[in-house]
Write an enzyme that holds these catalytic residues in place. Sequence first.
Site: not given
Length: 438
Positions: A114, A154
Amino acid sequence: TRRNAGEAEFHQAVREVLESLGRVIAKRPDFADDALIERICEPERQIIFRVPWIDDNNQVRINRAFRVQFNSALGPYKGGIRFHPSVNVGIIKFLGFEQTFKNALTGMPIGGGKGGSDFDPKGKSDREIMRFCQSFMLELHRHIGEYTDVPAGDIGVGGREIGYMFGQYKRLSNRYEAGVLTGKALFYGGSRARTEATGYGNTYFVQSMLGTKGTSFDGKKVVVSGSGNVAIYTVAKVHSFGGKVIAMSDSSGYIVDENGIDLKLMKELKEVRRARISEYLRIKGEGKGVYFIKAGEGSIWDVACDVAMPSATQNELTGKDAKSLVKNGVMAVGEGANMPTTPDAVRIFQEAGVLFAPGKAANAGGVATSALEMQQNASRDSWTFEQTEGRLATIMRNIHDTCAATADEYGAPGDYVMGANIAGFVKVAEAMRALGVI
Ligand code: NDP
Protein backbone atom coordinates in the site's frame (compact mmCIF):
# COMPACT_ATOMS: atom_id res chain seq x y z
CA THR A 1 4.03 -2.17 20.18
CA ARG A 2 7.32 -0.40 21.06
CA ARG A 3 8.87 -0.88 17.63
CA ASN A 4 5.70 0.40 15.95
CA ALA A 5 5.08 3.20 18.45
CA GLY A 6 2.11 5.46 17.79
CA GLU A 7 0.79 3.39 14.88
CA ALA A 8 -2.71 2.97 16.32
CA GLU A 9 -4.45 1.73 13.15
CA PHE A 10 -1.68 -0.79 12.46
CA HIS A 11 -1.99 -2.17 16.01
CA GLN A 12 -5.77 -2.41 15.59
CA ALA A 13 -5.50 -4.35 12.30
CA VAL A 14 -2.82 -6.74 13.60
CA ARG A 15 -4.68 -7.40 16.86
CA GLU A 16 -7.86 -8.29 14.97
CA VAL A 17 -6.05 -10.89 12.86
CA LEU A 18 -4.03 -12.33 15.76
CA GLU A 19 -7.23 -12.74 17.82
CA SER A 20 -8.48 -15.15 15.16
CA LEU A 21 -5.33 -17.28 15.06
CA GLY A 22 -5.63 -19.25 18.33
CA ARG A 23 -7.82 -21.84 16.63
CA VAL A 24 -5.40 -22.16 13.70
CA ILE A 25 -2.35 -22.72 15.87
CA ALA A 26 -4.26 -25.38 17.83
CA LYS A 27 -4.70 -27.33 14.55
CA ARG A 28 -1.43 -26.33 12.89
CA PRO A 29 1.22 -25.77 15.60
CA ASP A 30 3.87 -25.59 12.83
CA PHE A 31 2.53 -22.14 11.91
CA ALA A 32 3.87 -20.86 15.25
CA ASP A 33 7.44 -22.03 14.41
CA ASP A 34 10.30 -20.05 12.90
CA ALA A 35 8.85 -16.70 13.95
CA LEU A 36 6.38 -17.08 11.07
CA ILE A 37 3.71 -14.89 12.67
CA GLU A 38 6.26 -12.21 13.60
CA ARG A 39 7.54 -12.23 10.01
CA ILE A 40 4.02 -11.86 8.60
CA CYS A 41 3.51 -8.78 10.82
CA GLU A 42 6.74 -7.13 9.63
CA PRO A 43 6.68 -5.44 6.19
CA GLU A 44 9.34 -6.68 3.79
CA ARG A 45 10.25 -3.11 2.89
CA GLN A 46 9.07 0.43 3.73
CA ILE A 47 9.95 3.43 1.60
CA ILE A 48 9.38 6.98 2.86
CA PHE A 49 10.16 9.87 0.56
CA ARG A 50 9.85 13.61 0.00
CA VAL A 51 7.60 14.96 -2.74
CA PRO A 52 8.39 18.56 -3.66
CA TRP A 53 6.04 20.29 -6.13
CA ILE A 54 5.17 23.77 -7.29
CA ASP A 55 1.66 25.15 -6.80
CA ASP A 56 -0.22 27.55 -9.06
CA ASN A 57 1.18 30.54 -7.14
CA ASN A 58 4.71 29.41 -7.91
CA GLN A 59 5.27 28.37 -4.30
CA VAL A 60 7.25 25.23 -3.49
CA ARG A 61 5.25 22.72 -1.44
CA ILE A 62 6.44 19.56 0.30
CA ASN A 63 4.55 16.38 1.10
CA ARG A 64 5.61 13.09 2.59
CA ALA A 65 4.93 9.86 0.72
CA PHE A 66 5.06 6.15 1.53
CA ARG A 67 5.16 2.78 -0.14
CA VAL A 68 4.95 -0.20 2.19
CA GLN A 69 5.82 -3.45 0.40
CA PHE A 70 4.30 -5.78 2.91
CA ASN A 71 4.42 -9.32 1.63
CA SER A 72 5.36 -10.89 -1.71
CA ALA A 73 5.02 -14.59 -0.88
CA LEU A 74 2.10 -15.01 -3.29
CA GLY A 75 3.04 -12.54 -6.03
CA PRO A 76 4.22 -8.98 -6.68
CA TYR A 77 3.17 -6.43 -4.07
CA LYS A 78 -0.27 -5.10 -4.96
CA GLY A 79 -2.36 -2.39 -3.33
CA GLY A 80 -3.62 1.14 -3.80
CA ILE A 81 -2.23 4.63 -3.32
CA ARG A 82 -4.08 7.03 -1.01
CA PHE A 83 -3.87 10.82 -1.14
CA HIS A 84 -5.41 12.27 2.03
CA PRO A 85 -4.10 14.67 4.69
CA SER A 86 -4.54 11.99 7.38
CA VAL A 87 -2.04 9.61 5.73
CA ASN A 88 0.88 8.51 7.92
CA VAL A 89 3.05 5.41 8.17
CA GLY A 90 0.67 3.64 10.61
CA ILE A 91 -2.29 4.01 8.25
CA ILE A 92 -0.33 2.77 5.23
CA LYS A 93 0.98 -0.19 7.27
CA PHE A 94 -2.49 -1.19 8.44
CA LEU A 95 -3.72 -1.03 4.86
CA GLY A 96 -0.74 -3.05 3.56
CA PHE A 97 -1.21 -5.69 6.27
CA GLU A 98 -4.94 -6.10 5.50
CA GLN A 99 -4.19 -6.10 1.79
CA THR A 100 -1.90 -9.12 2.14
CA PHE A 101 -4.72 -11.34 3.45
CA LYS A 102 -7.35 -9.81 1.17
CA ASN A 103 -5.23 -10.53 -1.88
CA ALA A 104 -4.68 -14.10 -0.68
CA LEU A 105 -8.48 -14.53 -0.37
CA THR A 106 -9.00 -13.57 -4.02
CA GLY A 107 -7.07 -16.67 -5.10
CA MET A 108 -5.05 -14.51 -7.53
CA PRO A 109 -1.20 -14.50 -7.61
CA ILE A 110 -0.68 -11.15 -5.84
CA GLY A 111 1.18 -10.10 -2.69
CA GLY A 112 0.26 -7.16 -0.48
CA GLY A 113 1.37 -3.52 -0.38
CA LYS A 114 0.00 0.00 0.00
CA GLY A 115 1.18 3.54 -0.52
CA GLY A 116 0.15 7.14 -0.35
CA SER A 117 0.86 10.67 0.68
CA ASP A 118 -0.45 13.30 3.08
CA PHE A 119 -1.15 15.45 0.01
CA ASP A 120 -4.71 16.88 0.09
CA PRO A 121 -6.25 16.88 -3.41
CA LYS A 122 -9.24 18.98 -2.27
CA GLY A 123 -9.32 22.39 -3.90
CA LYS A 124 -6.24 21.71 -6.05
CA SER A 125 -6.29 22.60 -9.73
CA ASP A 126 -5.90 19.92 -12.37
CA ARG A 127 -2.37 21.18 -13.12
CA GLU A 128 -1.41 21.00 -9.44
CA ILE A 129 -2.67 17.42 -9.26
CA MET A 130 -0.62 16.57 -12.35
CA ARG A 131 2.57 18.17 -11.03
CA PHE A 132 2.16 16.40 -7.72
CA CYS A 133 1.58 13.00 -9.39
CA GLN A 134 4.63 13.50 -11.60
CA SER A 135 6.89 14.39 -8.68
CA PHE A 136 5.48 11.47 -6.66
CA MET A 137 6.28 9.06 -9.51
CA LEU A 138 9.76 10.52 -9.99
CA GLU A 139 10.74 8.68 -6.81
CA LEU A 140 8.21 5.81 -6.82
CA HIS A 141 9.20 4.54 -10.27
CA ARG A 142 12.44 3.05 -8.89
CA HIS A 143 10.48 0.76 -6.61
CA ILE A 144 7.65 -0.57 -8.79
CA GLY A 145 7.20 -2.71 -11.89
CA GLU A 146 5.00 -5.38 -13.43
CA TYR A 147 6.93 -8.13 -11.59
CA THR A 148 7.78 -6.12 -8.46
CA ASP A 149 4.99 -3.93 -7.19
CA VAL A 150 1.78 -2.87 -8.93
CA PRO A 151 -0.03 0.13 -7.35
CA ALA A 152 -3.65 1.17 -7.99
CA GLY A 153 -6.03 3.87 -6.70
CA ASP A 154 -7.59 4.41 -3.27
CA ILE A 155 -8.98 7.46 -1.43
CA GLY A 156 -8.13 10.58 -3.45
CA VAL A 157 -6.61 8.58 -6.32
CA GLY A 158 -8.87 7.72 -9.26
CA GLY A 159 -8.56 7.47 -13.03
CA ARG A 160 -7.17 10.98 -13.47
CA GLU A 161 -4.32 10.49 -11.01
CA ILE A 162 -3.48 6.99 -12.31
CA GLY A 163 -3.23 8.51 -15.81
CA TYR A 164 -0.74 11.19 -14.71
CA MET A 165 1.30 8.62 -12.80
CA PHE A 166 1.32 6.17 -15.70
CA GLY A 167 2.41 8.93 -18.12
CA GLN A 168 5.33 9.82 -15.89
CA TYR A 169 6.33 6.17 -15.33
CA LYS A 170 6.31 5.54 -19.06
CA ARG A 171 8.51 8.56 -19.67
CA LEU A 172 11.01 7.68 -16.93
CA SER A 173 11.32 4.02 -17.82
CA ASN A 174 11.03 4.36 -21.61
CA ARG A 175 8.80 1.27 -21.51
CA TYR A 176 5.11 0.90 -22.30
CA GLU A 177 4.67 -1.37 -19.31
CA ALA A 178 0.89 -1.40 -18.97
CA GLY A 179 0.94 -3.90 -16.09
CA VAL A 180 2.80 -1.55 -13.73
CA LEU A 181 -0.36 0.21 -12.53
CA THR A 182 -4.02 -0.83 -12.45
CA GLY A 183 -7.14 1.28 -12.54
CA LYS A 184 -6.07 2.69 -15.92
CA ALA A 185 -8.64 4.09 -18.34
CA LEU A 186 -9.83 1.71 -21.05
CA PHE A 187 -8.07 3.38 -23.97
CA TYR A 188 -4.56 2.83 -22.56
CA GLY A 189 -4.76 -0.64 -21.08
CA GLY A 190 -7.42 -0.49 -18.40
CA SER A 191 -9.96 -3.21 -17.69
CA ARG A 192 -13.68 -2.98 -18.13
CA ALA A 193 -15.52 -3.21 -14.78
CA ARG A 194 -12.50 -2.11 -12.71
CA THR A 195 -14.13 1.22 -11.77
CA GLU A 196 -17.27 -0.61 -10.66
CA ALA A 197 -15.53 -3.62 -9.11
CA THR A 198 -15.18 -2.77 -5.41
CA GLY A 199 -18.75 -1.54 -4.95
CA TYR A 200 -20.23 -4.28 -7.12
CA GLY A 201 -18.12 -6.88 -5.31
CA ASN A 202 -19.26 -5.81 -1.85
CA THR A 203 -22.86 -5.94 -3.02
CA TYR A 204 -22.37 -9.46 -4.43
CA PHE A 205 -20.82 -10.52 -1.13
CA VAL A 206 -23.68 -9.14 0.96
CA GLN A 207 -26.20 -10.69 -1.44
CA SER A 208 -24.58 -14.11 -0.81
CA MET A 209 -24.66 -13.48 2.94
CA LEU A 210 -28.36 -12.52 2.83
CA GLY A 211 -28.91 -15.68 0.79
CA THR A 212 -27.77 -17.81 3.75
CA LYS A 213 -30.83 -16.43 5.60
CA GLY A 214 -33.13 -17.04 2.67
CA THR A 215 -33.41 -13.36 1.74
CA SER A 216 -31.89 -10.82 -0.68
CA PHE A 217 -31.51 -7.07 -1.35
CA ASP A 218 -34.92 -6.96 -2.96
CA GLY A 219 -37.07 -4.39 -1.15
CA LYS A 220 -34.40 -3.61 1.49
CA LYS A 221 -33.52 -0.12 2.72
CA VAL A 222 -29.79 0.46 2.51
CA VAL A 223 -27.41 3.14 3.83
CA VAL A 224 -24.06 3.62 2.07
CA SER A 225 -21.52 6.01 3.62
CA GLY A 226 -19.09 7.93 1.42
CA SER A 227 -19.79 9.09 -2.14
CA GLY A 228 -16.53 8.15 -3.84
CA ASN A 229 -15.63 5.30 -6.14
CA VAL A 230 -16.66 2.46 -3.83
CA ALA A 231 -19.88 4.10 -2.58
CA ILE A 232 -21.21 5.09 -6.02
CA TYR A 233 -20.92 1.62 -7.56
CA THR A 234 -22.31 0.02 -4.42
CA VAL A 235 -25.43 2.12 -4.88
CA ALA A 236 -25.60 1.16 -8.57
CA LYS A 237 -25.52 -2.57 -7.81
CA VAL A 238 -27.85 -2.41 -4.80
CA HIS A 239 -30.41 -0.63 -7.00
CA SER A 240 -30.05 -3.26 -9.72
CA PHE A 241 -30.70 -5.95 -7.07
CA GLY A 242 -33.96 -4.21 -6.08
CA GLY A 243 -32.70 -2.51 -2.90
CA LYS A 244 -33.19 1.19 -2.15
CA VAL A 245 -30.26 3.31 -0.96
CA ILE A 246 -31.64 6.16 1.14
CA ALA A 247 -28.50 7.89 2.43
CA MET A 248 -24.92 8.73 1.36
CA SER A 249 -22.22 11.03 2.77
CA ASP A 250 -18.92 12.81 2.34
CA SER A 251 -16.67 14.43 4.94
CA SER A 252 -18.97 17.49 5.08
CA GLY A 253 -22.14 15.59 6.11
CA TYR A 254 -24.84 13.24 4.85
CA ILE A 255 -27.82 13.35 2.53
CA VAL A 256 -31.02 11.40 3.07
CA ASP A 257 -33.37 10.87 0.12
CA GLU A 258 -36.34 8.81 1.17
CA ASN A 259 -37.31 8.26 -2.48
CA GLY A 260 -34.00 6.50 -3.09
CA ILE A 261 -30.73 8.24 -4.02
CA ASP A 262 -30.77 9.68 -7.54
CA LEU A 263 -27.55 8.05 -8.73
CA LYS A 264 -27.37 9.94 -12.01
CA LEU A 265 -27.31 13.22 -10.12
CA MET A 266 -24.86 11.92 -7.50
CA LYS A 267 -22.47 10.73 -10.23
CA GLU A 268 -22.64 14.09 -11.97
CA LEU A 269 -21.90 15.89 -8.67
CA LYS A 270 -19.07 13.61 -7.57
CA GLU A 271 -17.45 12.28 -10.74
CA VAL A 272 -17.80 15.31 -12.99
CA ARG A 273 -18.17 18.41 -10.82
CA ARG A 274 -16.25 17.15 -7.75
CA ALA A 275 -18.83 19.02 -5.64
CA ARG A 276 -19.76 18.78 -1.94
CA ILE A 277 -22.71 16.50 -1.16
CA SER A 278 -25.00 19.33 0.05
CA GLU A 279 -25.33 20.32 -3.63
CA TYR A 280 -27.69 17.33 -3.93
CA LEU A 281 -30.21 19.06 -1.65
CA ARG A 282 -29.75 22.41 -3.40
CA ILE A 283 -30.63 20.82 -6.74
CA LYS A 284 -33.45 18.57 -5.49
CA GLY A 285 -35.00 21.29 -3.32
CA GLU A 286 -36.26 21.16 0.29
CA GLY A 287 -39.31 19.31 1.51
CA LYS A 288 -39.47 16.37 -0.89
CA GLY A 289 -38.15 13.72 1.46
CA VAL A 290 -34.62 15.03 0.97
CA TYR A 291 -32.52 16.56 3.75
CA PHE A 292 -28.88 17.24 4.61
CA ILE A 293 -27.19 16.90 8.01
CA LYS A 294 -23.83 18.60 8.50
CA ALA A 295 -20.86 16.59 9.76
CA GLY A 296 -20.73 16.72 13.56
CA GLU A 297 -24.48 17.32 13.87
CA GLY A 298 -25.56 13.71 13.50
CA SER A 299 -24.44 10.32 12.22
CA ILE A 300 -25.48 8.68 8.96
CA TRP A 301 -25.82 5.46 11.00
CA ASP A 302 -28.84 6.95 12.83
CA VAL A 303 -30.80 6.55 9.57
CA ALA A 304 -32.89 3.37 9.98
CA CYS A 305 -32.01 0.68 7.42
CA ASP A 306 -31.92 -3.09 6.80
CA VAL A 307 -28.38 -3.13 5.38
CA ALA A 308 -25.43 -0.82 6.18
CA MET A 309 -22.48 -0.54 3.79
CA PRO A 310 -19.75 1.73 5.22
CA SER A 311 -17.69 2.82 2.20
CA ALA A 312 -15.76 5.96 3.25
CA THR A 313 -12.83 5.41 5.62
CA GLN A 314 -11.40 3.61 8.66
CA ASN A 315 -13.18 3.74 12.04
CA GLU A 316 -16.17 5.69 10.69
CA LEU A 317 -18.74 3.37 12.35
CA THR A 318 -18.39 3.36 16.15
CA GLY A 319 -19.92 1.35 18.99
CA LYS A 320 -22.54 4.05 19.44
CA ASP A 321 -23.44 3.87 15.74
CA ALA A 322 -23.64 0.06 15.91
CA LYS A 323 -26.08 0.26 18.83
CA SER A 324 -28.28 2.64 16.94
CA LEU A 325 -28.23 0.45 13.79
CA VAL A 326 -29.10 -2.64 15.85
CA LYS A 327 -31.91 -0.80 17.62
CA ASN A 328 -33.30 0.17 14.20
CA GLY A 329 -33.26 -3.46 13.05
CA VAL A 330 -30.22 -3.69 10.75
CA MET A 331 -29.74 -7.28 9.52
CA ALA A 332 -26.46 -7.11 7.54
CA VAL A 333 -23.33 -4.96 7.36
CA GLY A 334 -20.84 -5.13 4.47
CA GLU A 335 -17.58 -3.21 4.76
CA GLY A 336 -16.79 -1.46 1.46
CA ALA A 337 -14.06 0.62 3.09
CA ASN A 338 -11.03 -0.81 4.88
CA MET A 339 -11.63 -1.27 8.62
CA PRO A 340 -14.54 1.22 8.77
CA THR A 341 -16.09 -0.52 11.80
CA THR A 342 -14.40 -0.11 15.19
CA PRO A 343 -13.69 -3.34 17.15
CA ASP A 344 -16.41 -2.61 19.76
CA ALA A 345 -18.92 -2.02 16.94
CA VAL A 346 -18.01 -5.37 15.31
CA ARG A 347 -18.66 -7.08 18.67
CA ILE A 348 -22.05 -5.39 19.02
CA PHE A 349 -23.11 -6.59 15.56
CA GLN A 350 -21.92 -10.13 16.15
CA GLU A 351 -23.59 -10.39 19.57
CA ALA A 352 -26.85 -9.12 18.06
CA GLY A 353 -26.70 -11.78 15.32
CA VAL A 354 -26.23 -9.22 12.52
CA LEU A 355 -24.53 -10.69 9.41
CA PHE A 356 -21.14 -8.94 9.26
CA ALA A 357 -18.82 -8.96 6.22
CA PRO A 358 -15.27 -7.72 6.98
CA GLY A 359 -13.58 -5.49 4.39
CA LYS A 360 -10.73 -7.84 3.65
CA ALA A 361 -13.29 -10.23 2.18
CA ALA A 362 -16.17 -7.99 1.11
CA ASN A 363 -14.17 -5.27 -0.67
CA ALA A 364 -11.70 -7.64 -2.37
CA GLY A 365 -13.50 -7.28 -5.71
CA GLY A 366 -11.49 -4.18 -6.60
CA VAL A 367 -8.10 -5.78 -6.26
CA ALA A 368 -9.35 -9.02 -7.82
CA THR A 369 -10.39 -7.06 -10.91
CA SER A 370 -7.03 -5.28 -10.84
CA ALA A 371 -5.46 -8.74 -11.08
CA LEU A 372 -7.73 -9.38 -14.08
CA GLU A 373 -6.44 -6.10 -15.56
CA MET A 374 -2.88 -7.45 -15.09
CA GLN A 375 -3.90 -10.65 -16.88
CA GLN A 376 -5.32 -8.68 -19.80
CA ASN A 377 -2.18 -6.53 -19.97
CA ALA A 378 0.10 -9.59 -19.90
CA SER A 379 -1.80 -11.24 -22.75
CA ARG A 380 -2.39 -7.92 -24.62
CA ASP A 381 -6.08 -8.68 -24.53
CA SER A 382 -9.20 -6.76 -23.58
CA TRP A 383 -12.25 -8.56 -22.28
CA THR A 384 -15.90 -7.53 -22.53
CA PHE A 385 -17.72 -6.00 -19.58
CA GLU A 386 -19.89 -9.12 -19.22
CA GLN A 387 -16.91 -11.47 -19.17
CA THR A 388 -15.04 -9.36 -16.62
CA GLU A 389 -18.04 -8.84 -14.38
CA GLY A 390 -18.79 -12.56 -14.64
CA ARG A 391 -15.29 -13.35 -13.35
CA LEU A 392 -15.76 -10.80 -10.54
CA ALA A 393 -19.10 -12.34 -9.51
CA THR A 394 -17.56 -15.82 -9.40
CA ILE A 395 -14.57 -14.60 -7.37
CA MET A 396 -16.85 -12.88 -4.84
CA ARG A 397 -19.01 -15.99 -4.49
CA ASN A 398 -15.88 -18.07 -3.91
CA ILE A 399 -14.58 -15.64 -1.28
CA HIS A 400 -17.94 -15.72 0.48
CA ASP A 401 -18.08 -19.51 0.43
CA THR A 402 -14.45 -19.87 1.56
CA CYS A 403 -15.02 -17.54 4.53
CA ALA A 404 -18.23 -19.33 5.51
CA ALA A 405 -16.69 -22.82 5.16
CA THR A 406 -13.54 -21.80 7.09
CA ALA A 407 -15.64 -20.34 9.91
CA ASP A 408 -17.56 -23.65 10.09
CA GLU A 409 -14.36 -25.71 10.00
CA TYR A 410 -12.86 -23.75 12.89
CA GLY A 411 -15.97 -23.92 15.07
CA ALA A 412 -17.30 -20.41 14.52
CA PRO A 413 -20.23 -20.80 12.09
CA GLY A 414 -21.46 -17.51 10.61
CA ASP A 415 -18.38 -15.60 11.84
CA TYR A 416 -17.06 -14.08 8.58
CA VAL A 417 -14.35 -12.15 10.46
CA MET A 418 -12.86 -15.37 11.76
CA GLY A 419 -13.36 -17.10 8.40
CA ALA A 420 -11.63 -14.34 6.40
CA ASN A 421 -8.74 -13.93 8.81
CA ILE A 422 -8.04 -17.66 9.01
CA ALA A 423 -8.45 -18.43 5.30
CA GLY A 424 -6.23 -15.47 4.31
CA PHE A 425 -3.61 -16.26 6.93
CA VAL A 426 -3.35 -19.97 6.08
CA LYS A 427 -2.74 -19.19 2.41
CA VAL A 428 0.03 -16.67 3.13
CA ALA A 429 1.53 -18.84 5.89
CA GLU A 430 1.68 -21.95 3.67
CA ALA A 431 3.49 -19.98 0.96
CA MET A 432 5.94 -18.45 3.40
CA ARG A 433 6.80 -21.85 4.87
CA ALA A 434 7.35 -23.30 1.42
CA LEU A 435 9.71 -20.46 0.48
CA GLY A 436 11.97 -20.95 3.53
CA VAL A 437 12.91 -18.35 6.13
CA ILE A 438 12.29 -15.18 4.12
P1 NDP B 1 -12.73 8.00 -2.84
O1 NDP B 1 -11.66 9.00 -2.61
O2 NDP B 1 -13.27 7.80 -4.20
O3 NDP B 1 -13.97 8.32 -1.88
C1 NDP B 1 -13.83 8.42 -0.51
C2 NDP B 1 -15.15 8.87 0.09
O4 NDP B 1 -15.08 8.76 1.51
C3 NDP B 1 -15.46 10.34 -0.20
O5 NDP B 1 -16.86 10.52 -0.23
C4 NDP B 1 -14.85 11.05 1.01
O6 NDP B 1 -15.43 12.31 1.31
C5 NDP B 1 -15.14 10.06 2.12
N1 NDP B 1 -14.08 10.16 3.14
C6 NDP B 1 -12.76 9.88 2.98
N2 NDP B 1 -12.09 10.12 4.10
C7 NDP B 1 -13.00 10.56 4.98
C8 NDP B 1 -12.91 10.97 6.33
N3 NDP B 1 -11.73 10.97 6.99
N4 NDP B 1 -14.06 11.34 6.94
C9 NDP B 1 -15.25 11.34 6.27
N5 NDP B 1 -15.38 10.96 4.99
C10 NDP B 1 -14.27 10.58 4.36
O7 NDP B 1 -12.15 6.63 -2.23
P2 NDP B 1 -12.65 5.13 -2.51
O8 NDP B 1 -14.11 5.09 -2.73
O9 NDP B 1 -11.74 4.54 -3.51
O10 NDP B 1 -12.29 4.44 -1.11
C11 NDP B 1 -13.22 4.37 -0.02
C12 NDP B 1 -12.79 3.27 0.93
O11 NDP B 1 -12.79 2.01 0.23
C13 NDP B 1 -11.39 3.39 1.52
O12 NDP B 1 -11.38 2.85 2.83
C14 NDP B 1 -10.55 2.51 0.61
O13 NDP B 1 -9.37 2.05 1.24
C15 NDP B 1 -11.53 1.37 0.37
N6 NDP B 1 -11.27 0.55 -0.80
C16 NDP B 1 -11.21 1.09 -2.05
C17 NDP B 1 -10.99 0.29 -3.15
C18 NDP B 1 -11.04 0.82 -4.53
O14 NDP B 1 -11.02 0.00 -5.47
N7 NDP B 1 -11.12 2.11 -4.76
C19 NDP B 1 -10.74 -1.16 -2.99
C20 NDP B 1 -10.92 -1.65 -1.65
C21 NDP B 1 -11.14 -0.80 -0.61
P3 NDP B 1 -14.63 13.66 0.94
O15 NDP B 1 -14.64 13.73 -0.55
O16 NDP B 1 -15.40 14.74 1.61
O17 NDP B 1 -13.24 13.49 1.50
